[in-house]
Design an enzyme around this catalytic site. Sequence first.
Site, PDB file in Angstrom:
ATOM      1  N   VAL A 142     -46.982  -9.036  18.146  1.00  0.00           N
ATOM      2  CA  VAL A 142     -47.354  -8.183  19.349  1.00  0.00           C
ATOM      3  C   VAL A 142     -47.344  -6.994  19.320  1.00  0.00           C
ATOM      4  O   VAL A 142     -46.031  -6.439  18.575  1.00  0.00           O
ATOM      5  CB  VAL A 142     -46.847  -8.236  20.658  1.00  0.00           C
ATOM      6  CG1 VAL A 142     -45.677  -8.001  21.600  1.00  0.00           C
ATOM      7  CG2 VAL A 142     -46.501  -9.946  20.662  1.00  0.00           C
ATOM      8  N   GLY A 197     -61.753  -0.218  13.343  1.00  0.00           N
ATOM      9  CA  GLY A 197     -61.401  -1.553  12.478  1.00  0.00           C
ATOM     10  C   GLY A 197     -60.295  -1.873  13.312  1.00  0.00           C
ATOM     11  O   GLY A 197     -59.448  -2.723  12.995  1.00  0.00           O
ATOM     12  N   LYS A 215     -50.947 -11.663  23.769  1.00  0.00           N
ATOM     13  CA  LYS A 215     -50.010 -10.483  23.556  1.00  0.00           C
ATOM     14  C   LYS A 215     -48.820 -11.334  24.445  1.00  0.00           C
ATOM     15  O   LYS A 215     -47.391 -11.362  24.646  1.00  0.00           O
ATOM     16  CB  LYS A 215     -50.049  -9.699  23.248  1.00  0.00           C
ATOM     17  CG  LYS A 215     -51.172  -9.221  21.701  1.00  0.00           C
ATOM     18  CD  LYS A 215     -51.721  -7.663  21.622  1.00  0.00           C
ATOM     19  CE  LYS A 215     -51.559  -7.819  20.480  1.00  0.00           C
ATOM     20  NZ  LYS A 215     -53.143  -6.767  20.376  1.00  0.00           N
ATOM     21  N   GLY A 307     -54.339  -1.461  13.099  1.00  0.00           N
ATOM     22  CA  GLY A 307     -54.786  -0.754  12.119  1.00  0.00           C
ATOM     23  C   GLY A 307     -54.493  -1.397  10.781  1.00  0.00           C
ATOM     24  O   GLY A 307     -53.172  -2.287  10.748  1.00  0.00           O
TER      25      GLY A 307
END
Length: 322
Positions: A142, A197, A215, A307
């Site tokens: 999350v 990405g 989430k 990321g």
Amino acid sequence: MKICIIGYGTVGRGIVELIHRKKLDITVVGICGRNCGVYNEKGIDLSMLIKGTKGVGLDKYPHARNDIDANKMIDMRCADVYVELTPTNVIDGEPGYSFIKRILANQCHVVTSNKGPVVLYYKGLQKLALKNDVKFLYEATVGGAVPFLNMVRETLRGNKIINVCGILNGTTNYILTRMGAEGAGLEQILREAQELGIAEADPSYDVDGIDAAAKAVIIANEFFSANAGMKDVDVCGITRITPEFVSLADKNGFSVKLIAEVGRDVLRVSPRLIEKSHPLCVDGTLNALNIKVDMAREVTVVGYGAGKYETAGAVISDILSI
Ligand code: HSE
């Protein structure tokens, strides 16, 4: 501490690079790819691994073996902590769910960034971890690097939680921000988000609101004992939002954001108009979560929800806390 990593994609590589670069006191004894694995009970040479797997899959690494897979490495009980990083699947949670069950039953700790098993089998996995006296941690699921779950569990301990509201998906925030700034269309910006990405392997998970909904389910089950599943979330993604709409909102002092709301009586993900001065109105790939509680009143945390190193950092924090 010895760890074994299952799933050597972007996050797995990020973890290995960070452990090596920061000289962390963590010994990586095993790494499993899809059909192969690398194992050294004294610790894999991470410098060699990083160089040898640059731009290629683990299967191309000369020291990878085909006679070793995730289940074998789990049953070897070669690590204190198994880091489960297979891709999210909210239909049946596999392959991560079976791996996690097996690891916990073998009395080893699990850290994961994989939302699927947490969304679908939260209670059962918690029970299994408790029964076997091991930890099951998933901070990265999350808000990525935003320290939300631990903050609520630990720092806000004793507070009664009233509701949680926020931006839980970086890809859609990036798309909506760029739409507003440049008037570009969804498809084009989504392609760029994929290049960064940050998008899911199946980007419809992002734009249809499924990732944010997953989430929201994790938050509902953890903090509201909701016993919720994906079907309980009222979801609307951003595919019908046009650059014209975003620009009109902008001219009137609002931004369009994909907002998740979690409370006792609400579990919803939908595009909303947010005043530009509101603390949740953050741009680009940022996530923001606002929590209302009885004592601290209100806390907002902002940071990177996706990321390579950001997510890897959240996983490492769980490993170190064990
Ligand atoms: N695709 C997700 C996002 C990655 O854009 O936020 C992190 O769960």
